[in-house]
Design a protein around this motif. Structure first.
Motif, PDB file in Angstrom:
ATOM      1  N   GLU A  29       0.832  -1.203   0.000  1.00  0.00           N
ATOM      2  CA  GLU A  29       0.000   0.000   0.000  1.00  0.00           C
ATOM      3  C   GLU A  29       0.871   1.260   0.000  1.00  0.00           C
ATOM      4  O   GLU A  29       0.536   2.253  -0.645  1.00  0.00           O
ATOM      5  CB  GLU A  29      -0.934   0.006   1.205  1.00  0.00           C
ATOM      6  CG  GLU A  29      -1.985   1.065   1.110  1.00  0.00           C
ATOM      7  CD  GLU A  29      -3.110   0.896   2.105  1.00  0.00           C
ATOM      8  OE1 GLU A  29      -3.874   1.861   2.257  1.00  0.00           O
ATOM      9  OE2 GLU A  29      -3.225  -0.172   2.714  1.00  0.00           O
ATOM     10  N   HIS A  44       1.925   1.745  -3.443  1.00  0.00           N
ATOM     11  CA  HIS A  44       0.799   2.235  -4.249  1.00  0.00           C
ATOM     12  C   HIS A  44       0.605   3.736  -4.051  1.00  0.00           C
ATOM     13  O   HIS A  44       0.373   4.470  -5.013  1.00  0.00           O
ATOM     14  CB  HIS A  44      -0.482   1.473  -3.894  1.00  0.00           C
ATOM     15  CG  HIS A  44      -1.663   1.928  -4.680  1.00  0.00           C
ATOM     16  ND1 HIS A  44      -2.761   2.484  -4.098  1.00  0.00           N
ATOM     17  CD2 HIS A  44      -1.891   1.943  -6.020  1.00  0.00           C
ATOM     18  CE1 HIS A  44      -3.630   2.819  -5.029  1.00  0.00           C
ATOM     19  NE2 HIS A  44      -3.134   2.498  -6.201  1.00  0.00           N
ATOM     20  N   ALA A  53      -9.021   2.201  -5.218  1.00  0.00           N
ATOM     21  CA  ALA A  53      -8.279   0.975  -5.525  1.00  0.00           C
ATOM     22  C   ALA A  53      -8.515  -0.087  -4.449  1.00  0.00           C
ATOM     23  O   ALA A  53      -8.657  -1.274  -4.760  1.00  0.00           O
ATOM     24  CB  ALA A  53      -6.794   1.278  -5.669  1.00  0.00           C
ATOM     25  N   ARG A  81     -10.258  -3.686  -5.104  1.00  0.00           N
ATOM     26  CA  ARG A  81      -9.528  -4.883  -4.698  1.00  0.00           C
ATOM     27  C   ARG A  81     -10.378  -5.743  -3.773  1.00  0.00           C
ATOM     28  O   ARG A  81     -10.445  -6.965  -3.905  1.00  0.00           O
ATOM     29  CB  ARG A  81      -8.207  -4.479  -4.042  1.00  0.00           C
ATOM     30  CG  ARG A  81      -7.309  -5.640  -3.682  1.00  0.00           C
ATOM     31  CD  ARG A  81      -5.930  -5.197  -3.178  1.00  0.00           C
ATOM     32  NE  ARG A  81      -6.008  -4.205  -2.142  1.00  0.00           N
ATOM     33  CZ  ARG A  81      -5.550  -2.965  -2.244  1.00  0.00           C
ATOM     34  NH1 ARG A  81      -4.988  -2.562  -3.366  1.00  0.00           N
ATOM     35  NH2 ARG A  81      -5.639  -2.121  -1.251  1.00  0.00           N
ATOM     36  N   LYS A  82     -11.079  -5.107  -2.837  1.00  0.00           N
ATOM     37  CA  LYS A  82     -11.920  -5.840  -1.888  1.00  0.00           C
ATOM     38  C   LYS A  82     -13.077  -6.519  -2.619  1.00  0.00           C
ATOM     39  O   LYS A  82     -13.397  -7.676  -2.349  1.00  0.00           O
ATOM     40  CB  LYS A  82     -12.449  -4.872  -0.828  1.00  0.00           C
ATOM     41  CG  LYS A  82     -13.165  -5.534   0.304  1.00  0.00           C
ATOM     42  CD  LYS A  82     -13.538  -4.502   1.360  1.00  0.00           C
ATOM     43  CE  LYS A  82     -14.198  -5.151   2.545  1.00  0.00           C
ATOM     44  NZ  LYS A  82     -14.569  -4.163   3.559  1.00  0.00           N
ATOM     45  N   SER A 118     -13.089  -7.440  -5.734  1.00  0.00           N
ATOM     46  CA  SER A 118     -12.514  -8.500  -6.551  1.00  0.00           C
ATOM     47  C   SER A 118     -12.255  -9.741  -5.708  1.00  0.00           C
ATOM     48  O   SER A 118     -12.552 -10.858  -6.130  1.00  0.00           O
ATOM     49  CB  SER A 118     -11.222  -8.006  -7.190  1.00  0.00           C
ATOM     50  OG  SER A 118     -10.566  -9.052  -7.859  1.00  0.00           O
TER      51      SER A 118
END
Length: 197
Positions: A122, A125, A151, A155-156, A158
Motif C-alpha cells: 500500500e 501504491h 483501488a 480490490r476488496k 474483486s
C-alpha cells in the motif's frame, strides 16, 4: 527528475526503496552511502545537500552527468529521502515529502515504521499515485487519498467475488459465485430447518 525515493529508520534499515534511474553498483551500498550522508548531519542544518559521491551509483537516463542532490526530512524514527537532480526545486521536493507523509498518515492513521513493514504494497501504491517514472503526477492529498480508497474498494470487491467462501458473493449479476450457496449459508439453513427434507 527524481532518481530515488527511500525511507529508512534511524538505524539505517530501509523500509521503502524505489529507484527511477538505473543503479550502477550494489543497491545496499548506495543505501548505506545515503544513510551515512543524512544521519551524520546535525538537526539545525538544512534538509538538502549536494551529493557528488552518489554519481558513480546512479546514472541519469540521459547520461549527461547531472549533479545529484539529497533532499530529506526526519519524522520521529523515519527518514524520508529523495535523490533528485539539480533541475528539481529543493523546497518543492520538501513539500512533496510532506504530501507523501500526509497521504501515508491518512491511509494508516498516523503512519509508523510497522505500517511500512506490514503494508509495504500500500505504501508503494501511494508513492505510485504521487510519482511515476521519476516525474510528479499528483500533489493534491485529497485526490491521492480518493485514488487509494477507490483501488482498495475495487480490490476488496474483486477478492469477495473470487472467493466462494465470502459472505457477500459480490452481489453482481453474472459473478462467478452467482447461484452458489456459501458454506456458511448452507450450515445456517440446515440449523434453522430451511431446505431440510
Amino acid at each position: 527528475m527524481i532518481h530515488a525515493v527511500l525511507i529508512f529508520n534511524t538505524s539505517g534499515v530501509p523500509r521503502l526503496t524505489k529507484f527511477y534511474s538505473p543503479i550502477e553498483q550494489s543497491t545496499q551500498t548506495l543505501i548505506e552511502k545515503i544513510y551515512s550522508l543524512v544521519s551524520s548531519r546535525q538537526a539545525e542544518l538544512c534538509n538538502f545537500l549536494d551529493a557528488p559521491e552518489l554519481e558513480p551509483y546512479l546514472k541519469p537516463k540521459d547520461g549527461d552527468g547531472e549533479k545529484l542532490r539529497v533532499v530529506y526530512r526526519n519524522y520521529a524514527t523515519l527518514y524520508f529521502v529523495f535523490v533528485v537532480d539539480v533541475a528539481e526545486s529543493e523546497l518543492g521536493i520538501l513539500d512533496l515529502i510532506q504530501v507523501f507523509v500526509e497521504s501515508l498518515d491518512n491511509a494508516f492513521e498516523n503512519v509508523c515504521e510497522l505500517d511500512l513493514v506490514f503494508h509495504f504494497d500500500e505504501a508503494h501504491h501511494i508513492l505510485s499515485e504521487i510519482i511515476q517514472g521519476g516525474l510528479v503526477l499528483e500533489t493534491n492529498v485529497n485526490e491521492i487519498d480518493r485514488a487509494v480508497q477507490e483501488a482498495a474498494r475495487v480490490r476488496k470487491e474483486s477478492f469477495a467475488s473470487a472467493n466462494p467462501l465470502s459472505l457477500g458473493g459480490g452481489g453482481a449479476v453474472g459473478s462467478r459465485s452467482a447461484g452458489l450457496q456459501t458454506p456458511l449459508g448452507w450450515l445456517a439453513g440446515r440449523l434453522t430447518g430451511v431446505g431440510a427434507r
